[in-house]
Design a protein around this motif. Structure first.
Motif, PDB file in Angstrom:
ATOM      1  N   UNK A  36      14.725  13.370   5.183  1.00 23.26           N
ATOM      2  CA  UNK A  36      15.031  15.023   4.662  1.00 23.26           C
ATOM      3  C   UNK A  36      16.042  15.135   3.698  1.00 23.26           C
ATOM      4  N   UNK A  37      16.855  14.162   3.913  1.00 17.84           N
ATOM      5  CA  UNK A  37      18.116  14.190   2.707  1.00 17.84           C
ATOM      6  C   UNK A  37      17.877  13.488   1.530  1.00 17.84           C
ATOM      7  N   UNK A  38      16.732  12.809   1.544  1.00 20.77           N
ATOM      8  CA  UNK A  38      16.558  12.415   0.364  1.00 20.77           C
ATOM      9  C   UNK A  38      16.942  10.734   0.292  1.00 20.77           C
ATOM     10  N   UNK A  39      17.171  10.083   1.415  1.00 17.49           N
ATOM     11  CA  UNK A  39      17.578   8.874   1.817  1.00 17.49           C
ATOM     12  C   UNK A  39      16.423   8.107   2.134  1.00 17.49           C
ATOM     13  N   UNK A  40      16.411   6.583   1.712  1.00 16.70           N
ATOM     14  CA  UNK A  40      15.489   5.737   2.041  1.00 16.70           C
ATOM     15  C   UNK A  40      15.879   5.230   3.592  1.00 16.70           C
ATOM     16  N   UNK A  41      14.896   4.622   3.999  1.00 16.63           N
ATOM     17  CA  UNK A  41      15.026   4.134   5.140  1.00 16.63           C
ATOM     18  C   UNK A  41      14.074   2.897   5.165  1.00 16.63           C
ATOM     19  N   UNK A  42      14.854   1.762   5.747  1.00 13.08           N
ATOM     20  CA  UNK A  42      14.175   0.243   5.697  1.00 13.08           C
ATOM     21  C   UNK A  42      14.220  -0.450   6.880  1.00 13.08           C
ATOM     22  N   UNK A  96       0.652  -1.280   0.018  1.00  9.39           N
ATOM     23  CA  UNK A  96       0.165  -0.063  -0.052  1.00  9.39           C
ATOM     24  C   UNK A  96       0.753   1.219   0.035  1.00  9.39           C
ATOM     25  N   UNK A  97       2.090   1.248   0.491  1.00  4.89           N
ATOM     26  CA  UNK A  97       2.985   2.235   0.575  1.00  4.89           C
ATOM     27  C   UNK A  97       3.962   2.556  -0.492  1.00  4.89           C
ATOM     28  N   UNK A  98       4.083   1.395  -1.424  1.00  2.06           N
ATOM     29  CA  UNK A  98       4.725   1.641  -2.587  1.00  2.06           C
ATOM     30  C   UNK A  98       4.168   2.426  -3.882  1.00  2.06           C
ATOM     31  N   UNK A  99       4.945   3.688  -3.811  1.00  2.37           N
ATOM     32  CA  UNK A  99       4.516   4.636  -4.758  1.00  2.37           C
ATOM     33  C   UNK A  99       5.783   5.044  -5.560  1.00  2.37           C
ATOM     34  N   UNK A 100       5.906   4.892  -6.879  1.00  2.00           N
ATOM     35  CA  UNK A 100       7.036   5.000  -7.655  1.00  2.00           C
ATOM     36  C   UNK A 100       7.422   6.416  -7.443  1.00  2.00           C
ATOM     37  N   UNK A 101       8.706   7.053  -7.160  1.00  2.00           N
ATOM     38  CA  UNK A 101       9.104   8.267  -7.370  1.00  2.00           C
ATOM     39  C   UNK A 101       9.047   8.958  -5.880  1.00  2.00           C
ATOM     40  N   UNK A 102       8.643   8.382  -4.954  1.00  2.00           N
ATOM     41  CA  UNK A 102       8.503   8.901  -3.570  1.00  2.00           C
ATOM     42  C   UNK A 102       9.569   8.149  -2.791  1.00  2.00           C
ATOM     43  N   UNK A 103      10.282   9.044  -1.885  1.00  2.00           N
ATOM     44  CA  UNK A 103      11.214   8.824  -1.013  1.00  2.00           C
ATOM     45  C   UNK A 103      10.437   8.057   0.249  1.00  2.00           C
ATOM     46  N   UNK A 104      11.084   6.892   0.525  1.00  2.00           N
ATOM     47  CA  UNK A 104      10.228   6.098   1.604  1.00  2.00           C
ATOM     48  C   UNK A 104      11.108   5.588   2.712  1.00  2.00           C
ATOM     49  N   UNK A 105      10.308   5.679   3.782  1.00  2.00           N
ATOM     50  CA  UNK A 105      10.783   4.928   4.810  1.00  2.00           C
ATOM     51  C   UNK A 105       9.796   3.912   5.488  1.00  2.00           C
ATOM     52  N   UNK A 106      10.112   2.740   5.826  1.00  2.83           N
ATOM     53  CA  UNK A 106       9.409   1.887   6.411  1.00  2.83           C
ATOM     54  C   UNK A 106      10.124   1.419   7.996  1.00  2.83           C
ATOM     55  N   UNK A 107       9.444   1.514   8.984  1.00  2.00           N
ATOM     56  CA  UNK A 107       9.948   1.348  10.546  1.00  2.00           C
ATOM     57  C   UNK A 107       8.705   0.515  11.089  1.00  2.00           C
ATOM     58  N   UNK A 108       9.309  -0.423  11.962  1.00  3.83           N
ATOM     59  CA  UNK A 108       8.223  -1.037  12.716  1.00  3.83           C
ATOM     60  C   UNK A 108       7.638  -0.050  13.667  1.00  3.83           C
TER      61      UNK A 108
END
Length: 192
Positions: free
Chosen positions: A111-117, A83-95
């Motif tokens: 905020x720096x454009x890095x992804x967080x998984x 549900x959160x996978x949107x092409x072109x969007x910087x995304x982070x996923x945490x528990x």
């Protein structure tokens, strides 16, 4: 200053996280929401640099603009990560149970454009198997949406008795006592 918006269910959790974020010299909380339907308008008007959202509260595709999202996910609902996978969007996923420091780090990195998984969360999503067949999942999805047995049967081209038999098997498979409980268990596990 990293402008942050919170869209989280539960006033206690949202308020506590807001206090933690606002206590940082480089982060400000520009909005706190308890409803997902208010998010697109808040993103347009408040223009956050990062939005911290609850997966169950918000559909990421509905978020206006390209605001980076830090999605907090209950480990039991990892099957819903699509549900959160949107092409072109910087995304982070945490528990949703991570330490506040991880959220702070996630906000800064996004905020720096890095992804967080959260690797543990992703592994849980990949390894948690549903006991339901694809047909049982279809039936339970329609049941969860409020369709009566006759409607489920019509939509899937089955006899009502066949749908009832499937619902009985589904209920036993997920360890529930009733259809309503089976829907809740399957929803919490991320199987529907």
């Amino acid at each position: 200053m990293i402008r942050t918006l919170l869209a989280l269910d539960g006033a206690l959790v949202r308020g506590a996280l807001s206090l933690v974020l606002a206590a940082e010299a480089d982060i400000s909380v520009v909005a706190e929401l308890d409803r997902g339907d208010a998010l697109p308008q808040a993103v347009r008007t408040k223009r956050p640099d990062v939005a911290v959202i609850d997966l169950d509260l918000v559909d990421a595709a509905s978020v206006a603009g390209r605001c980076p999202l830090l999605v907090l996910v209950d480990q039991r609902r990892t099957r819903r990560l699509h549900r959160v996978m949107v092409p072109g969007r910087t995304l982070g996923i945490l528990g949703s149970d991570v330490a506040p420091r991880r959220v702070l780090d996630g906000v800064r990195r996004l905020s720096r454009g890095e992804s967080v998984i959260d690797v543990d969360l992703v592994m849980a999503a990949l390894t948690r198997e549903s006991p339901l067949t694809s047909r049982e999942t279809q039936i339970l999805d329609l049941t969860a949406a409020g369709a009566p047995v006759v409607e489920v049967a019509r939509v899937l081209g089955l006899a009502p008795g066949t749908v009832r038999n499937h619902l009985g098997r589904i209920t036993r498979k997920v360890g529930a006592r009733t259809r309503v409980e089976a829907v809740r268990v399957a929803h919490e596990a991320g199987w529907i």
